[in-house]
Design a protein around this motif. Structure first.
Motif, PDB file in Angstrom:
ATOM      1  N   LYS A 108      35.879  46.755  48.665  1.00 16.28           N
ATOM      2  CA  LYS A 108      35.910  47.753  47.586  1.00 16.28           C
ATOM      3  C   LYS A 108      35.173  47.270  46.341  1.00 16.28           C
ATOM      4  O   LYS A 108      34.317  47.967  45.817  1.00 16.28           O
ATOM      5  CB  LYS A 108      37.350  48.064  47.146  1.00 16.28           C
ATOM      6  N   THR A 109      35.550  46.102  45.869  1.00 12.47           N
ATOM      7  CA  THR A 109      34.991  45.594  44.615  1.00 12.47           C
ATOM      8  C   THR A 109      33.512  45.306  44.762  1.00 12.47           C
ATOM      9  O   THR A 109      32.712  45.645  43.876  1.00 12.47           O
ATOM     10  CB  THR A 109      35.757  44.340  44.152  1.00 12.47           C
TER      11      THR A 109
ATOM     12  N   ARG B 112      30.771  47.301  42.565  1.00 14.51           N
ATOM     13  CA  ARG B 112      29.850  46.588  41.665  1.00 14.51           C
ATOM     14  C   ARG B 112      28.398  46.915  41.990  1.00 14.51           C
ATOM     15  O   ARG B 112      27.585  47.134  41.093  1.00 14.51           O
ATOM     16  CB  ARG B 112      30.074  45.081  41.761  1.00 14.51           C
TER      17      ARG B 112
ATOM     18  N   HIS C 102      32.310  50.726  36.074  1.00 13.73           N
ATOM     19  CA  HIS C 102      33.129  50.447  37.262  1.00 13.73           C
ATOM     20  C   HIS C 102      34.505  49.997  36.788  1.00 13.73           C
ATOM     21  O   HIS C 102      34.617  49.172  35.891  1.00 13.73           O
ATOM     22  CB  HIS C 102      32.428  49.355  38.092  1.00 13.73           C
TER      23      HIS C 102
ATOM     24  N   GLU D  54      38.558  48.821  38.159  1.00 11.28           N
ATOM     25  CA  GLU D  54      39.468  48.423  39.225  1.00 11.28           C
ATOM     26  C   GLU D  54      40.855  48.932  38.851  1.00 11.28           C
ATOM     27  O   GLU D  54      41.319  48.687  37.733  1.00 11.28           O
ATOM     28  CB  GLU D  54      39.507  46.902  39.366  1.00 11.28           C
ATOM     29  N   THR D  55      41.533  49.605  39.763  1.00 10.63           N
ATOM     30  CA  THR D  55      42.861  50.122  39.430  1.00 10.63           C
ATOM     31  C   THR D  55      43.841  48.998  39.096  1.00 10.63           C
ATOM     32  O   THR D  55      44.764  49.201  38.306  1.00 10.63           O
ATOM     33  CB  THR D  55      43.434  51.028  40.546  1.00 10.63           C
ATOM     34  N   ASP D  56      43.629  47.811  39.650  1.00  9.07           N
ATOM     35  CA  ASP D  56      44.481  46.670  39.297  1.00  9.07           C
ATOM     36  C   ASP D  56      44.443  46.408  37.796  1.00  9.07           C
ATOM     37  O   ASP D  56      45.439  45.986  37.206  1.00  9.07           O
ATOM     38  CB  ASP D  56      44.028  45.397  40.023  1.00  9.07           C
ATOM     39  N   ASN D  57      43.289  46.656  37.181  1.00  9.72           N
ATOM     40  CA  ASN D  57      43.168  46.402  35.743  1.00  9.72           C
ATOM     41  C   ASN D  57      43.769  47.512  34.897  1.00  9.72           C
ATOM     42  O   ASN D  57      43.863  47.365  33.678  1.00  9.72           O
ATOM     43  CB  ASN D  57      41.704  46.154  35.373  1.00  9.72           C
TER      44      ASN D  57
ATOM     45  N   GLU E  22      37.788  51.887  41.840  1.00  7.54           N
ATOM     46  CA  GLU E  22      38.153  51.383  43.157  1.00  7.54           C
ATOM     47  C   GLU E  22      39.535  50.764  43.115  1.00  7.54           C
ATOM     48  O   GLU E  22      39.937  50.207  42.107  1.00  7.54           O
ATOM     49  CB  GLU E  22      37.105  50.382  43.667  1.00  7.54           C
ATOM     50  N   GLY E  23      40.238  50.920  44.226  1.00  7.80           N
ATOM     51  CA  GLY E  23      41.559  50.324  44.315  1.00  7.80           C
ATOM     52  C   GLY E  23      42.309  50.769  45.545  1.00  7.80           C
ATOM     53  O   GLY E  23      41.808  51.534  46.363  1.00  7.80           O
TER      54      GLY E  23
ATOM     55  N   ASN F 294      40.263  37.816  38.971  1.00  9.84           N
ATOM     56  CA  ASN F 294      40.988  38.459  37.875  1.00  9.84           C
ATOM     57  C   ASN F 294      42.400  37.912  37.750  1.00  9.84           C
ATOM     58  O   ASN F 294      43.151  38.319  36.884  1.00  9.84           O
ATOM     59  CB  ASN F 294      41.083  39.973  38.098  1.00  9.84           C
TER      60      ASN F 294
END
Length: 167
Positions: free
Chosen positions: A13-14, A18, A28, A30-33, A69-70, A115
């Motif tokens: 995904k990442t 990117r 871009h 990331e859903t984690d962030n 993305e996530g 991360n």
């Protein structure tokens, strides 16, 4: 252009996000962030409140162009709904396991940034998350995608090539 990429840990995904963000020169995320405030002082990440998480997602979704993305589900529906394309990376588990192992080794050797703090505990959890994704989340995503089927692209890996399938 608004692209939403979904896949398990180690699905790519990442990397894909990117590459596409660089190619199209769009942001871009990331859903984690959205979930975590990153703490690079070695003290661990801090979980955001649900309100802050949702506000961060909303800010991203309201941009004219983006790639998100996530692997998160349900609270990310606004991103799926607003997207022009949804890319679902359905990569075989064996390939994901190899990528997780490779990533961990590269992060421990400081050849790749993370991360998060790349601990052995997190490394082991990634295998658990992959198994959980395969058994629980993948079927949920595939069901959810039925209402977006015109904009969903399912990518899988067959031997040495990438194969696009309809869901």
């Amino acid at each position: 252009m608004k692209i939403y990429i979904v896949g398990s840990v180690g699905s790519g995904k990442t990397t894909l996000a990117r590459q596409l963000a660089q190619h199209y020169r769009i942001p871009h995320f990331e859903t984690d962030n959205f979930v975590w405030t990153r703490n690079h002082q070695g003290q661990g990440d801090i979980r955001n409140s649900v309100e802050k998480r949702d506000e961060l997602l909303k800010e991203a979704v309201n941009l004219d162009q983006w790639i998100i993305e996530g692997v998160h589900i349900d609270w990310t529906d606004p991103g799926l709904e607003a997207s022009d394309y949804i890319i679902f990376l359905d990569i075989p588990v064996s390939i994901r396991y190899f990528r997780i192992t490779k990533r961990y080794a590269r992060q421990v050797l400081r050849l790749e940034e993370a991360n998060y703090q790349p601990t052995f505990s997190i490394f082991l959890k990634m295998f658990q998350w992959t198994s959980y994704f395969e058994k629980q989340m993948k079927p949920e995503f595939l069901t959810k995608f039925s209402k977006y089927e015109m904009k969903v692209v399912l990518l899988t890996k067959n031997d040495s090539s990438v194969v696009q399938k309809n869901i």
